[in-house]
Scaffold this motif. Structure first.
Motif, PDB file in Angstrom:
ATOM      1  N   GLY A 124      40.114   6.899  29.323  1.00 34.37           N
ATOM      2  CA  GLY A 124      38.991   5.979  29.177  1.00 34.37           C
ATOM      3  C   GLY A 124      39.113   5.026  28.004  1.00 34.37           C
ATOM      4  N   GLY A 125      40.296   4.944  27.382  1.00 31.51           N
ATOM      5  CA  GLY A 125      40.466   4.074  26.224  1.00 31.51           C
ATOM      6  C   GLY A 125      40.778   2.633  26.564  1.00 31.51           C
ATOM      7  N   ALA A 126      41.037   2.353  27.847  1.00 30.44           N
ATOM      8  CA  ALA A 126      41.341   0.991  28.284  1.00 30.44           C
ATOM      9  C   ALA A 126      40.501   0.654  29.511  1.00 30.44           C
ATOM     10  N   ASP A 127      40.206  -0.627  29.672  1.00 24.17           N
ATOM     11  CA  ASP A 127      39.501  -1.103  30.868  1.00 24.17           C
ATOM     12  C   ASP A 127      40.470  -1.694  31.877  1.00 24.17           C
ATOM     13  N   VAL A 128      41.596  -2.224  31.386  1.00 29.78           N
ATOM     14  CA  VAL A 128      42.630  -2.811  32.237  1.00 29.78           C
ATOM     15  C   VAL A 128      43.987  -2.346  31.729  1.00 29.78           C
ATOM     16  N   VAL A 129      44.811  -1.827  32.633  1.00 35.34           N
ATOM     17  CA  VAL A 129      46.186  -1.442  32.295  1.00 35.34           C
ATOM     18  C   VAL A 129      47.127  -2.292  33.131  1.00 35.34           C
ATOM     19  N   VAL A 130      48.065  -2.945  32.461  1.00 38.42           N
ATOM     20  CA  VAL A 130      48.982  -3.889  33.110  1.00 38.42           C
ATOM     21  C   VAL A 130      50.401  -3.343  33.086  1.00 38.42           C
ATOM     22  N   THR A 131      51.094  -3.457  34.228  1.00 39.18           N
ATOM     23  CA  THR A 131      52.486  -3.025  34.310  1.00 39.18           C
ATOM     24  C   THR A 131      53.147  -3.729  35.483  1.00 39.18           C
ATOM     25  N   ASP A 132      54.453  -3.518  35.642  1.00 39.84           N
ATOM     26  CA  ASP A 132      55.146  -4.044  36.819  1.00 39.84           C
ATOM     27  C   ASP A 132      54.844  -3.153  38.020  1.00 39.84           C
ATOM     28  N   GLY A 133      55.091  -3.658  39.222  1.00 44.59           N
ATOM     29  CA  GLY A 133      54.732  -2.927  40.430  1.00 44.59           C
ATOM     30  C   GLY A 133      55.514  -1.648  40.639  1.00 44.59           C
ATOM     31  N   PHE A 134      56.747  -1.582  40.137  1.00 51.52           N
ATOM     32  CA  PHE A 134      57.557  -0.374  40.268  1.00 51.52           C
ATOM     33  C   PHE A 134      56.935   0.772  39.475  1.00 51.52           C
ATOM     34  N   SER A 135      56.688   0.510  38.190  1.00 50.20           N
ATOM     35  CA  SER A 135      56.088   1.543  37.336  1.00 50.20           C
ATOM     36  C   SER A 135      54.662   1.848  37.764  1.00 50.20           C
ATOM     37  N   GLY A 136      53.920   0.808  38.167  1.00 55.41           N
ATOM     38  CA  GLY A 136      52.526   0.992  38.559  1.00 55.41           C
ATOM     39  C   GLY A 136      52.369   1.848  39.785  1.00 55.41           C
ATOM     40  N   ASN A 137      53.252   1.651  40.768  1.00 50.31           N
ATOM     41  CA  ASN A 137      53.153   2.450  41.990  1.00 50.31           C
ATOM     42  C   ASN A 137      53.493   3.904  41.722  1.00 50.31           C
ATOM     43  N   ILE A 138      54.503   4.140  40.891  1.00 49.68           N
ATOM     44  CA  ILE A 138      54.837   5.520  40.521  1.00 49.68           C
ATOM     45  C   ILE A 138      53.675   6.174  39.781  1.00 49.68           C
TER      46      ILE A 138
END
Length: 348
Positions: free
Chosen positions: A225-239
């Motif tokens: 709950g420390g972030a409202d938006v987390v940004v990453t590339d689609g490879f890492s995000g899907n994993i």
């Protein structure tokens, strides 16, 4: 917006087809009576389901489609059937202005390919991103993107994702300045790829945007709950997404097994039923359903293929809120701010 939000629905999308998609539309309209729908798919099958939901009949238009995109279809195959399939024609309705947004529980890759071809990307956007809400222990869920649309991303892509994710969070989480973080292998400024460090440098100085950049976040902190938006590339995000979903199923199954292990455990289950019911509700993906393709020249929402009527209603609710909040305009304004402040060449 003042006019009635019209949502195009791929009624044939999802594991259960028209039964769940139409039940979800009926549930969504109970919660928001100003919604109208255009249902794309087999007319006979759609009308058979509408009989079960008579209150919905006055708010729908049916467009008969003989073709359905299967979960096994490749994006290249789906594109060739964009003009005949229920998914393709629902996307086309957004393009021509017949509908304000589109919802489908069908093939994600096909949906992205057809949507990108038909709707194009917004000015200033290199690539669209797939964003969704994940549950946390904080006061609200966290918006995470990209979740699989782009396996490789450069610095500019990550900056664009941050802008789009913050705009989305301002709508669905009702936050003035969402806390934005980049997913990384550590929180120290020197850790991570060159692309991550360059994106962080730009976002750290972007106090002119409607966000608060809080640096890096590690995977084990996604649900804190420390972030409202987390940004990453689609490879890492899907994993990361699949890991979170798998862990949630593991926890719920482990609790079920523990409570069934003995008579004393079964008694403990009865005592703790209110708590386990709350846990089940918090971890149920239907309560967080509705992934959004951000950055396109039209609003497209992806529902879980296995979603029930509650899940579909939530996905429709996400689409309706984005229409009402005019999120495309918000993203455009923030991107214009990035350009106006001359993002360094290293971030291009």
């Amino acid at each position: 917006m003042s006019e009635t939000p019209r949502i195009a629905i791929d009624a044939m999308g999802g594991d259960s087809g028209p039964a769940v998609m139409i039940a979800g539309a009926a549930l969504a309209r109970k919660e928001r009576e100003d919604l109208a729908f255009i249902l794309f798919g087999d007319e006979e099958a759609i009308r058979a389901e509408l009989i079960r939901h008579p209150a919905l009949a006055s708010a729908v238009e049916i467009v008969h489609c003989t073709d359905v995109i299967a979960g096994t279809d490749k994006p290249s195959q789906a594109i060739r059937r964009a003009k005949t399939s229920s998914m393709g024609r629902a996307i086309a309705a957004v393009k021509d202005g017949t509908a304000h947004a589109m919802v489908s529980g069908g093939n994600t890759g096909a949906m992205m390919a057809m949507a990108k071809l038909a709707l194009r990307t917004l000015p200033g956007i290199d690539r669209p991103a797939l964003a969704a809400l994940l549950p946390t222990l904080g006061d609200n869920d966290v918006v995470m993107l990209d979740l699989g649309a782009n396996t490789e991303c450069d610095t500019r892509n990550l900056i664009e994702f941050a802008v789009m994710g913050a705009a989305y969070a301002r709508v669905v989480l009702e936050l003035d300045r969402p806390r934005v973080q980049l997913l990384n292998i550590g929180t120290e400024e020197l850790k991570g790829t060159d692309e991550l460090k360059a994106a962080a440098a730009v976002l750290r100085d972007a106090d002119y945007l409607h966000m608060r950049f809080d640096g890096f976040i590690e995977g084990d902190k996604l649900s804190r709950g420390g972030a409202d938006v987390v940004v990453t590339d689609g490879f890492s995000g899907n994993i990361a997404l699949k890991t979170v979903e798998g862990t949630a199923r593991f926890v719920t199954d482990l609790i079920k097994r523990a409570f069934a292990s003995s008579l004393r455990s079964k008694f403990g289950f009865l005592v703790s039923r209110p708590a386990t019911r709350l846990l089940r509700h918090h971890l149920d993906p239907n309560n967080h359903n509705g992934a959004v393709f951000l950055g396109l020249g039209g609003l497209v929402v992806k529902s879980h293929g296995s979603a029930n009527d509650i899940g579909v209603a939530n996905a429709i609710g996400v689409a309706a809120r984005m229409v009402s909040a005019d999120i495309t305009r918000r993203i455009g304004e923030d991107l214009a701010n990035i350009s106006a402040h001359n993002v360094p060449a290293a971030a291009q």
